[in-house]
Design a protein around this motif. Structure first.
Motif, PDB file in Angstrom:
ATOM      1  N   PRO A 501       1.054  -1.532   0.070  1.00  0.00           N
ATOM      2  CA  PRO A 501       0.156  -0.052  -0.154  1.00  0.00           C
ATOM      3  C   PRO A 501       0.901   1.485  -0.174  1.00  0.00           C
ATOM      4  O   PRO A 501       0.410   2.346  -0.480  1.00  0.00           O
ATOM      5  CB  PRO A 501      -0.631  -0.063   1.446  1.00  0.00           C
ATOM      6  N   GLY A 502       1.810   0.773   0.321  1.00  0.00           N
ATOM      7  CA  GLY A 502       2.981   2.213   0.500  1.00  0.00           C
ATOM      8  C   GLY A 502       2.745   3.718   1.371  1.00  0.00           C
ATOM      9  O   GLY A 502       2.217   3.333   1.873  1.00  0.00           O
ATOM     10  N   PHE A 503       2.926   4.634   1.016  1.00  0.00           N
ATOM     11  CA  PHE A 503       3.169   5.976   1.650  1.00  0.00           C
ATOM     12  C   PHE A 503       3.307   5.899   2.876  1.00  0.00           C
ATOM     13  O   PHE A 503       4.114   5.215   3.659  1.00  0.00           O
ATOM     14  CB  PHE A 503       1.142   6.756   1.030  1.00  0.00           C
ATOM     15  N   CYS A 504       2.156   6.167   4.025  1.00  0.00           N
ATOM     16  CA  CYS A 504       1.760   6.058   5.446  1.00  0.00           C
ATOM     17  C   CYS A 504       2.918   5.016   6.181  1.00  0.00           C
ATOM     18  O   CYS A 504       2.929   4.793   6.555  1.00  0.00           O
ATOM     19  CB  CYS A 504       0.876   6.688   6.032  1.00  0.00           C
ATOM     20  N   GLU A 505       2.198   3.465   5.029  1.00  0.00           N
ATOM     21  CA  GLU A 505       2.437   2.397   5.544  1.00  0.00           C
ATOM     22  C   GLU A 505       3.799   2.167   5.791  1.00  0.00           C
ATOM     23  O   GLU A 505       4.558   0.811   6.124  1.00  0.00           O
ATOM     24  CB  GLU A 505       1.937   1.697   5.242  1.00  0.00           C
ATOM     25  N   ASN A 506       4.664   2.629   4.841  1.00  0.00           N
ATOM     26  CA  ASN A 506       5.967   2.618   5.111  1.00  0.00           C
ATOM     27  C   ASN A 506       5.973   2.870   6.213  1.00  0.00           C
ATOM     28  O   ASN A 506       8.228   2.386   6.198  1.00  0.00           O
ATOM     29  CB  ASN A 506       6.883   3.254   3.985  1.00  0.00           C
ATOM     30  N   LEU A 507       5.471   3.303   7.490  1.00  0.00           N
ATOM     31  CA  LEU A 507       6.974   3.218   7.872  1.00  0.00           C
ATOM     32  C   LEU A 507       7.136   1.879   9.230  1.00  0.00           C
ATOM     33  O   LEU A 507       8.337   1.634   9.722  1.00  0.00           O
ATOM     34  CB  LEU A 507       5.696   4.184   9.131  1.00  0.00           C
ATOM     35  N   ARG A 508       5.768   1.097   8.375  1.00  0.00           N
ATOM     36  CA  ARG A 508       6.045  -0.263   8.777  1.00  0.00           C
ATOM     37  C   ARG A 508       7.781  -0.823   8.656  1.00  0.00           C
ATOM     38  O   ARG A 508       8.170  -1.800   9.345  1.00  0.00           O
ATOM     39  CB  ARG A 508       5.205  -1.281   8.901  1.00  0.00           C
ATOM     40  N   ILE A 509       8.412  -0.664   7.358  1.00  0.00           N
ATOM     41  CA  ILE A 509       9.367  -0.594   6.766  1.00  0.00           C
ATOM     42  C   ILE A 509      10.616   0.026   7.527  1.00  0.00           C
ATOM     43  O   ILE A 509      11.562  -0.802   8.483  1.00  0.00           O
ATOM     44  CB  ILE A 509       9.135  -0.973   5.312  1.00  0.00           C
ATOM     45  N   LEU A 510      10.288   1.115   7.491  1.00  0.00           N
ATOM     46  CA  LEU A 510      11.535   2.061   8.276  1.00  0.00           C
ATOM     47  C   LEU A 510      11.226   1.593  10.142  1.00  0.00           C
ATOM     48  O   LEU A 510      12.437   1.332  10.198  1.00  0.00           O
ATOM     49  CB  LEU A 510      10.601   3.210   8.701  1.00  0.00           C
ATOM     50  N   GLU A 511      10.224   1.118  10.129  1.00  0.00           N
ATOM     51  CA  GLU A 511      10.404   0.164  12.042  1.00  0.00           C
ATOM     52  C   GLU A 511      10.820  -1.098  11.927  1.00  0.00           C
ATOM     53  O   GLU A 511      12.399  -1.374  13.115  1.00  0.00           O
ATOM     54  CB  GLU A 511       9.158   0.245  12.164  1.00  0.00           C
ATOM     55  N   TRP A 512      10.843  -2.042  10.935  1.00  0.00           N
ATOM     56  CA  TRP A 512      12.227  -3.013  10.460  1.00  0.00           C
ATOM     57  C   TRP A 512      13.400  -2.223  10.737  1.00  0.00           C
ATOM     58  O   TRP A 512      14.882  -2.882  11.453  1.00  0.00           O
ATOM     59  CB  TRP A 512      11.460  -4.020  10.292  1.00  0.00           C
ATOM     60  N   ILE A 513      13.622  -2.014  10.151  1.00  0.00           N
ATOM     61  CA  ILE A 513      14.875  -1.107   9.895  1.00  0.00           C
ATOM     62  C   ILE A 513      15.943  -0.374  11.237  1.00  0.00           C
ATOM     63  O   ILE A 513      16.790  -0.985  11.490  1.00  0.00           O
ATOM     64  CB  ILE A 513      14.536  -0.190   8.744  1.00  0.00           C
ATOM     65  N   LEU A 514      15.012   0.739  11.560  1.00  0.00           N
ATOM     66  CA  LEU A 514      15.176   1.320  12.734  1.00  0.00           C
ATOM     67  C   LEU A 514      15.500  -1.040  13.840  1.00  0.00           C
ATOM     68  O   LEU A 514      16.555  -0.010  14.545  1.00  0.00           O
ATOM     69  CB  LEU A 514      14.800   2.216  13.630  1.00  0.00           C
ATOM     70  N   ASP A 515      14.746  -1.039  13.894  1.00  0.00           N
ATOM     71  CA  ASP A 515      15.246  -2.576  14.771  1.00  0.00           C
ATOM     72  C   ASP A 515      16.356  -3.398  14.436  1.00  0.00           C
ATOM     73  O   ASP A 515      17.456  -4.011  15.059  1.00  0.00           O
ATOM     74  CB  ASP A 515      13.415  -3.247  14.551  1.00  0.00           C
ATOM     75  N   ARG A 516      16.828  -3.631  13.154  1.00  0.00           N
ATOM     76  CA  ARG A 516      17.798  -3.887  12.497  1.00  0.00           C
ATOM     77  C   ARG A 516      18.726  -3.063  13.023  1.00  0.00           C
ATOM     78  O   ARG A 516      20.287  -3.873  14.023  1.00  0.00           O
ATOM     79  CB  ARG A 516      18.272  -3.509  10.959  1.00  0.00           C
ATOM     80  N   CYS A 517      19.154  -1.965  12.751  1.00  0.00           N
ATOM     81  CA  CYS A 517      20.245  -0.957  13.454  1.00  0.00           C
ATOM     82  C   CYS A 517      20.607  -1.452  15.090  1.00  0.00           C
ATOM     83  O   CYS A 517      21.577  -0.783  15.422  1.00  0.00           O
ATOM     84  CB  CYS A 517      19.894   0.394  12.752  1.00  0.00           C
ATOM     85  N   ASN A 518      19.141  -1.329  15.872  1.00  0.00           N
ATOM     86  CA  ASN A 518      19.385  -1.599  17.312  1.00  0.00           C
ATOM     87  C   ASN A 518      19.764  -2.853  17.529  1.00  0.00           C
ATOM     88  O   ASN A 518      19.811  -3.158  18.779  1.00  0.00           O
ATOM     89  CB  ASN A 518      18.336  -0.497  18.020  1.00  0.00           C
ATOM     90  N   ASN A 519      19.443  -3.930  16.473  1.00  0.00           N
ATOM     91  CA  ASN A 519      19.906  -5.107  16.824  1.00  0.00           C
ATOM     92  C   ASN A 519      18.642  -5.699  18.014  1.00  0.00           C
ATOM     93  O   ASN A 519      18.958  -6.504  18.727  1.00  0.00           O
ATOM     94  CB  ASN A 519      21.049  -5.763  17.953  1.00  0.00           C
ATOM     95  N   LYS A 520      17.494  -5.734  17.563  1.00  0.00           N
ATOM     96  CA  LYS A 520      16.750  -5.846  18.056  1.00  0.00           C
ATOM     97  C   LYS A 520      15.640  -6.286  17.641  1.00  0.00           C
ATOM     98  O   LYS A 520      15.163  -7.450  18.053  1.00  0.00           O
ATOM     99  CB  LYS A 520      14.955  -4.881  18.235  1.00  0.00           C
ATOM    100  N   VAL A 521      16.037  -6.948  15.889  1.00  0.00           N
ATOM    101  CA  VAL A 521      15.255  -8.489  15.558  1.00  0.00           C
ATOM    102  C   VAL A 521      16.442  -9.050  15.047  1.00  0.00           C
ATOM    103  O   VAL A 521      17.822  -8.266  13.891  1.00  0.00           O
ATOM    104  CB  VAL A 521      13.957  -8.081  14.283  1.00  0.00           C
ATOM    105  N   ASN A 522      16.317 -10.099  14.852  1.00  0.00           N
ATOM    106  CA  ASN A 522      16.873 -10.857  13.265  1.00  0.00           C
ATOM    107  C   ASN A 522      16.058 -11.113  12.217  1.00  0.00           C
ATOM    108  O   ASN A 522      15.689 -10.605  12.100  1.00  0.00           O
ATOM    109  CB  ASN A 522      16.626 -12.627  14.572  1.00  0.00           C
ATOM    110  N   ALA A 523      17.678 -11.839  11.420  1.00  0.00           N
ATOM    111  CA  ALA A 523      16.746 -11.434  10.134  1.00  0.00           C
ATOM    112  C   ALA A 523      16.994 -12.628   9.080  1.00  0.00           C
ATOM    113  O   ALA A 523      17.805 -13.872   9.443  1.00  0.00           O
ATOM    114  CB  ALA A 523      16.599 -10.451   9.169  1.00  0.00           C
ATOM    115  N   MET A 524      16.472 -13.143   7.915  1.00  0.00           N
ATOM    116  CA  MET A 524      16.581 -14.501   7.458  1.00  0.00           C
ATOM    117  C   MET A 524      18.046 -14.329   6.429  1.00  0.00           C
ATOM    118  O   MET A 524      17.806 -12.602   5.856  1.00  0.00           O
ATOM    119  CB  MET A 524      15.595 -14.364   6.269  1.00  0.00           C
TER     120      MET A 524
END
Ligand code: GTP
Ligand code: SPV
Ligand code: MN
Length: 598
Positions: A501-524
């Motif tokens: 859907p894009g636009f404001c929903e992109n925040l969901r992806i930014l959230e994951w990005i920041l979680d990765r920067c702060n070592n909060k989540v694992n990834a595939m």
């Protein structure tokens, strides 16, 4: 001789010389005062360059129409003029400085006859910040002056700074006859000079923007060990008040402006995020004593795409363009307000289109094509301070620290919604191999995929092989380099519909990005980089089928192998100049893909 408001000899000599060449009737120095601005606006209304819009509904706003063949940047008429062709690289059109001056001089000769030559001293970045760069633009266009007053710090304070620094970029512009056959956008990085003639379109004529802040600045930045990039800068504030900043490079008309000022979607609201807009187009970044990358936005305004801008896609921008805004090539409504395809409210039942012709919905041209009210690259120029999400750190000389760099293109296929690079070097490869489909922001066939490294293909003022090397070197200067990601909001399903859907929903992806920067989540781990586990993306309040998300996060081995053919061709153009690290990354990716899913 004229009475000049400066004692700087370099400036006086240059203005005199250009005055002789262009032969204007008079010279006016832009002082940055409100009074002078109001006078210019009045003159524009009388001359027809601007139309004053509804004073109650759009106070301080104007409409401008360009000529019909002058509606976007003309990359084929844009040149980097270095002594050696090699220094411009295969990514640029090249002309020798001698030839370029020789070609342009006759077009400038007497081009300002009967007109005023305006002298605009401007600073990209806060006046006096060690990070800022100064330019002076000479132009015979009042439209350019009024736009520059919005886009940069202009006037007296800058003149004082020139007296201290004794250095500035010499920017000469004349609309001349607005003849596309006599249009040239010339950059002379070795002379710190820009000459632009025959156009009246933003990116070609607001010389502080793409010409200085990207093409000339990127050239200077390499020498001075900093970066000039085609990136938005935004802050994401968490409920505890902590703000993290990211910078993102997407090609023209691929969503920088939208992302830079997004409003958190309903589903994420209760988490209490708040977004701060630092910039929507250009980022100047340097390594500070703390070993991190810090960024400033050298501009003071937005020159944004109008079509598609509405309260749903970009509510902050809708607020920002309600006053003191210049609209270019939009539709004029009978009540002296404006409209464009994808604007708020109902489609008006009549108006004057961007070409100045009477318009109504569903009107067709001779070929039976629907006539648009606004041009697809219609734009508005608005001060950043008008924006409700404008960052409180805009004027800070120090800038903001960058946690993540995001690359992104407009791709129907291949690139998944988001992935993270394995390292800085791999991230540089990800940026260097970016591809995107062409949009209305450049002349060319819309939809065609072209390689657009770091979204800088049209804006890198030197050989991109050296630019990639510079990126690799910058990584070595940082103790804490930002992590590098790639996003694609534009993946489509088999019917050509956007999956995300894009636009404001992109925040969901930014959230994951920041979680990765702060070592909060694992990834595939996949051949192209780290991808999110679907359950790590917060989907609260979003109805997206599991199948769609799976498609968005899929790495299609065959598509990627095909993609690498294009990358190979692109890299090969740089011959032996391409840094070997990029070929290493290319080979490693090829190996990983060959093994994948087998
Ligand atoms: P320049 O000013 O040319 O550098 O462009 P920009 O990168 O700032 O582009 P902008 O934000 O103005 O994006 C313009 C186009 O992208 C519009 O057509 C938007 O509708 C579309 N767009 C922006 N964000 C999204 C998104 O998340 N999804 C989709 N599908 N379209 C988007
Ligand atoms: C772009 O095309 O990337 C823009 C608009 O931001 S212009 O200033 O015209 O280049
Ligand atoms: Mn841009």
């Amino acid at each position: 001789m004229e009475n000049f408001p400066t004692t700087n000899k370099k400036l006086i000599d240059w203005v005199n010389k250009m005055n002789k060449l262009c032969g204007p009737e008079r010279i006016v120095w832009i002082d940055g005062s409100e009074e002078q601005k109001l006078t210019l606006e009045k003159e524009c209304v009388v001359s027809g360059e601007l139309l004053r819009l509804n004073k109650d509904k759009l106070p301080g706003c104007f409409l401008h129409r360009t000529t019909q063949d002058d509606v976007s940047r003309t990359e084929h008429l844009t040149f980097i003029c270095t002594k050696k062709k090699r220094d411009a690289g295969p990514n640029n059109n090249w002309m020798s400085p001698d030839k370029a001056y020789r070609k342009a001089r006759p077009i400038f000769k007497g081009a300002m006859a009967g007109r005023t030559m305006y002298v605009i001293p401007f600073s990209m970045g806060p006046v006096g910040s060690p990070f800022s760069k100064i330019g002076v633009e000479l132009t015979d266009s009042r439209y350019v002056v009024l736009n520059m007053l919005i886009m940069a710090h202009c006037g007296e304070a800058v003149l004082r700074q020139i007296e201290k620094e004794d250095d500035f970029t010499k920017c000469l512009h004349s609309k001349a006859q607005l003849d596309i056959n006599k249009r040239l956008i010339l950059h002379f990085p070795e002379d710190n000079t820009i000459w632009s003639v025959g156009s009246g379109y933003g990116g070609n004529v607001l010389l502080g923007k793409k010409c200085l802040s990207l093409r000339i600045a990127s050239y200077v930045a390499r020498k001075e060990k900093w970066m000039a990039e085609h990136m938005l800068i935004m802050g994401i504030e968490e409920p505890n008040g902590h703000v993290e900043y990211i910078a993102a490079a997407f090609p023209s008309a691929c969503g920088k402006t939208n992302l830079a000022m997004l409003v958190p979607p309903e589903g994420l609201k209760q988490k209490g995020y708040r977004i701060w807009t630092v910039g929507d187009d250009i980022s100047w970044m340097r390594v500070d004593s703390d070993g991190s990358l810090w960024a400033v936005n050298p501009e003071t305004g937005f020159f944004g795409v109008a079509p598609g801008t509405n309260s749903k896609s970009n509510p902050n921008m809708v607020e920002a363009i309600k006053g003191n805004t210049i609209y270019t090539n939009v539709l004029l409504k009978p009540d002296n307000t404006v409209w464009w395809e994808g604007a708020d409210g109902e489609v008006p039942n009549q108006g004057i289109d961007w070409k100045g012709n009477p318009w109504k919905p569903n009107l067709k041209d001779m070929q039976g094509m629907i006539i648009k009210g606004a041009h697809a690259n219609a734009r508005f120029t608005a001060p950043i301070v008008n924006c409700p999400s404008a960052s409180f750190r805009l004027e800070q000389h120090h800038g903001v620290p960058i946690s993540a760099i995001i690359f992104g293109g407009r791709r129907e296929h291949v690139a998944p919604l988001v992935y993270e690079s394995f390292s800085w070097q791999h991230g540089v490869f990800v940026g260097a191999t970016m591809g995107s489909e062409l949009t209305a922001a450049q002349v060319g066939k819309i939809g065609q995929v072209r390689r657009d490294p770091m979204a800088m293909l049209p804006f890198c003022g030197y050989n991109m092989a050296d630019y990639f090397k510079h990126w690799l070197n910058m990584g070595k200067l940082m103790a804490k380099p930002p992590k590098i990601f790639h996003v694609n909001w534009f993946k489509t399903d088999e019917h050509g519909k956007f999956l995300w859907p894009g636009f404001c929903e992109n925040l969901r992806i930014l959230e994951w990005i920041l979680d990765r920067c702060n070592n909060k989540v694992n990834a595939m781990e996949t051949p192209i980089g780290y991808l999110p586990y679907p359950f790590d993306i917060d989907m609260t309040g979003l109805s997206l089928t599991e199948a769609a998300l799976e498609k968005l996060l899929k790495v299609e081995r065959l598509e990627w192998l095909e993609e690498l053919k294009g990358v190979n061709k692109f890299f090969s153009d740089f011959k032996k100049d391409l840094p070997k690290e990029l070929w290493e990354e290319y080979k490693a990716l090829m190996e990983r893909l060959k093994k994948y899913g087998k």
